[in-house]
Design a protein around this motif. Structure first.
Motif, short mmCIF file in Angstrom:
data_model
loop_
_atom_site.label_atom_id
_atom_site.label_comp_id
_atom_site.label_asym_id
_atom_site.label_seq_id
_atom_site.Cartn_x
_atom_site.Cartn_y
_atom_site.Cartn_z
N GLU A 1 54.19 -14.13 5.98
CA GLU A 1 55.64 -14.21 5.94
C GLU A 1 56.07 -15.32 4.98
N GLU B 1 57.75 -18.61 3.84
CA GLU B 1 57.93 -19.88 4.55
C GLU B 1 58.70 -20.86 3.68
N GLY B 2 59.44 -21.72 4.33
CA GLY B 2 60.20 -22.74 3.63
C GLY B 2 59.31 -23.87 3.16
N SER C 1 64.05 -28.25 1.02
CA SER C 1 65.48 -27.98 0.96
C SER C 1 66.16 -29.22 0.43
N SER D 1 67.67 -26.98 5.90
CA SER D 1 67.13 -25.82 6.59
C SER D 1 65.98 -25.21 5.80
N TYR E 1 64.82 -22.26 6.99
CA TYR E 1 64.88 -20.89 7.50
C TYR E 1 65.53 -19.99 6.45
N GLU E 2 64.86 -18.95 6.07
CA GLU E 2 65.36 -18.12 4.98
C GLU E 2 66.67 -17.44 5.32
N TYR E 3 66.95 -17.19 6.61
CA TYR E 3 68.19 -16.50 6.95
C TYR E 3 69.43 -17.35 6.67
N GLU E 4 69.23 -18.64 6.43
CA GLU E 4 70.36 -19.52 6.16
C GLU E 4 70.70 -19.56 4.67
#
Length: 123
Positions: free
Chosen positions: A44, A46-47, A50, A104, A106-109
């Motif tokens: 998957e 991953e971050g 940021s 963040s 998190y990719e959804y952000e």
């Protein structure tokens, strides 16, 4: 039109370094956090880091702390990812993304994404 364009990927030996660039256009750079993400084959996304160009805060994933450094150049609307002491497990497609939540991982952000650049670390 929002655009994020990554560059600087390539093949490097373990222990080596690469610097990735992410050139942003089409939005107000200071209003967004810029994240670096990576996706290895079969894994998957991953971050990695940021960065907030407005206040200069930068956050890193534990897996890259002490080895990777993110820097922003507001005059050029560009974010860099300096990667040192590279390991084979750092092999992945690296993406930059723009979003609204500094810090963040998190990719959804994140709302906007570049096309990615391949980084391959040989052992």
């Amino acid at each position: 039109e929002v655009q994020l364009v990554e560059s600087g990927g390539g093949l490097v030996q373990a222990g080596g370094s690469l610097r990735l660039s992410c050139a942003a256009s089409g939005f107000i750079f200071d209003d967004y956090a810029i994240g670096w993400f990576r996706q290895a084959p079969g894994k998957e996304r991953e971050g990695v880091s940021s960065a907030s160009s407005s206040d200069g805060s930068i956050y890193y994933a534990d897996s890259v702390k002490g080895r990777f450094t993110t820097a922003t150049d507001n005059a050029k609307n560009t974010v860099y990812l300096q990667m040192n002491s590279l390991k084979p497990e750092d092999t992945a497609v690296y993406y930059c993304a723009a979003g609204g939540v500094a810090g963040s991982l998190y990719e959804y952000e994140y709302d906007y994404w570049g096309q990615g650049t391949q980084v391959t670390v040989s052992s």
